[in-house]
Design an enzyme around this catalytic site. Structure first.
Site, PDB file in Angstrom:
ATOM      1  N   ASN A   9       0.818  -1.216   0.000  1.00 53.74           N
ATOM      2  CA  ASN A   9       0.000   0.000   0.000  1.00 53.74           C
ATOM      3  C   ASN A   9       0.850   1.263   0.000  1.00 53.74           C
ATOM      4  O   ASN A   9       0.391   2.317  -0.437  1.00 53.74           O
ATOM      5  CB  ASN A   9      -0.918   0.002   1.227  1.00 53.74           C
ATOM      6  CG  ASN A   9      -1.987  -1.062   1.135  1.00 53.74           C
ATOM      7  OD1 ASN A   9      -2.810  -1.056   0.241  1.00 53.74           O
ATOM      8  ND2 ASN A   9      -1.977  -1.998   2.074  1.00 53.74           N
ATOM      9  N   ASN A  11       4.767   1.185  -0.556  1.00 55.24           N
ATOM     10  CA  ASN A  11       5.909   1.081  -1.461  1.00 55.24           C
ATOM     11  C   ASN A  11       5.795  -0.149  -2.355  1.00 55.24           C
ATOM     12  O   ASN A  11       5.120  -1.124  -2.002  1.00 55.24           O
ATOM     13  CB  ASN A  11       7.224   1.005  -0.675  1.00 55.24           C
ATOM     14  CG  ASN A  11       7.544   2.286   0.058  1.00 55.24           C
ATOM     15  OD1 ASN A  11       7.595   3.358  -0.538  1.00 55.24           O
ATOM     16  ND2 ASN A  11       7.751   2.199   1.370  1.00 55.24           N
ATOM     17  N   ASP A 109       1.020 -10.906  -0.424  1.00 54.47           N
ATOM     18  CA  ASP A 109       2.281 -10.779   0.314  1.00 54.47           C
ATOM     19  C   ASP A 109       2.325 -11.758   1.482  1.00 54.47           C
ATOM     20  O   ASP A 109       3.383 -12.318   1.807  1.00 54.47           O
ATOM     21  CB  ASP A 109       2.466  -9.343   0.813  1.00 54.47           C
ATOM     22  CG  ASP A 109       1.280  -8.837   1.632  1.00 54.47           C
ATOM     23  OD1 ASP A 109       0.145  -9.328   1.439  1.00 54.47           O
ATOM     24  OD2 ASP A 109       1.480  -7.922   2.460  1.00 54.47           O
TER      25      ASP A 109
END
Length: 259
Positions: A9, A11, A109
């Site tokens: 959100n 980088n 992720d």
């Protein structure tokens, strides 16, 4: 060569795997307005500066920010002539499917962290990822993602406190000299720092009690070292955990004939 892209959100990180090691990690602010052409100009400039001779023939993307995904797909198609593998999409296979409620999706992720942690540490591992949110991800005995905890990230908490209380300044997170602050900045820094120490300790303790099993604790993310100063919170800190997991997911799909 494999291009791994992890879009969070805040980088987005680009890493290049040459078959034996990651050559580099480059970071850029996540912005859904950034076009594929802009990505390529930025990326090709960095490649030229490092004097890499690259032949990108595969790409895998983890995109927590969905609106960024389209232009990253275009980047891979237009400039590298490849169709990227996107973690979390049905066509991307995982070594072990996550154990979550029916119909629920897991952040890509978190899936990559699970795969990377299982490869390096085996099962019964908790990954603590310090990002925009602070995630606690449970890796089961067979490598499956088995649930977790999502808490507000450190910087997000500081920003929310500053925005909600006009009299409170925005401060940087740091290790305070004392628990009791004698000025506003020190009070906020102490509350954030010691509050997160307590949050980490408490959640890990409750996971161990609930599962009736000991767990290794692996931390990742930029702020992880700040919370590992003599408190024995983590067994290890691994900055490249997500990228390691992405590379493994790509290799698994390749072995299965899926890319």
């Amino acid at each position: 060569m494999l291009l791994c892209i992890d879009t969070g959100n805040t980088n987005t990180v680009f890493s290049i795997w040459d078959g034996n090691k990651f050559l580099t990690h480059w970071r850029i602010a996540t912005d859904h307005r950034r076009t594929a052409d802009e990505y390529y100009v930025w990326l090709s400039t960095l490649i030229a500066v490092r004097k890499f001779e690259l032949d990108i023939d595969a790409c895998i993307i983890s995109a927590t920010a969905p609106r960024v995904l389209f232009n990253l797909r275009v980047l891979c198609n237009r400039y590298f002539g490849i169709r990227p593998l996107v973690v979390g999409k049905p066509e991307c296979l995982l070594p072990v499917e996550p154990r979550v409620d029916p119909g629920q999706r897991v952040g890509p992720d978190r899936l990559a962290n699970t795969v990377g942690a299982f490869d390096r540490h085996g099962g019964y591992t908790v990954v603590v990822d310090f990002g925009t949110a602070t995630n606690f991800d449970l890796v089961d005995c067979d490598g499956a993602y088995a649930g977790g905890v999502i808490a507000p990230g450190v910087n997000l908490s500081l920003e929310a406190l500053h925005m909600a209380a006009a009299a409170l300044p925005h401060v940087d997170v740091t290790t305070p000299e004392r628990v009791i602050g004698t000025n506003t900045v020190a009070c906020i820094q102490s509350g954030i720092y010691w509050g997160y120490i307590g949050l980490i300790e408490g959640i890990i303790k409750r996971i161990r009690i609930e599962r009736n099993h000991d767990f290794k604790v692996v931390a990742t993310g930029g702020l992880a070292p700040l919370f590992d100063q003599g408190f024995d919170l983590f067994d290890t800190i691994e900055d490249d955990l997500t990228m390691h997991g992405l590379r493994l997911i790509h290799d698994y799909n390749k072995e299965m004939g899926n890319g």
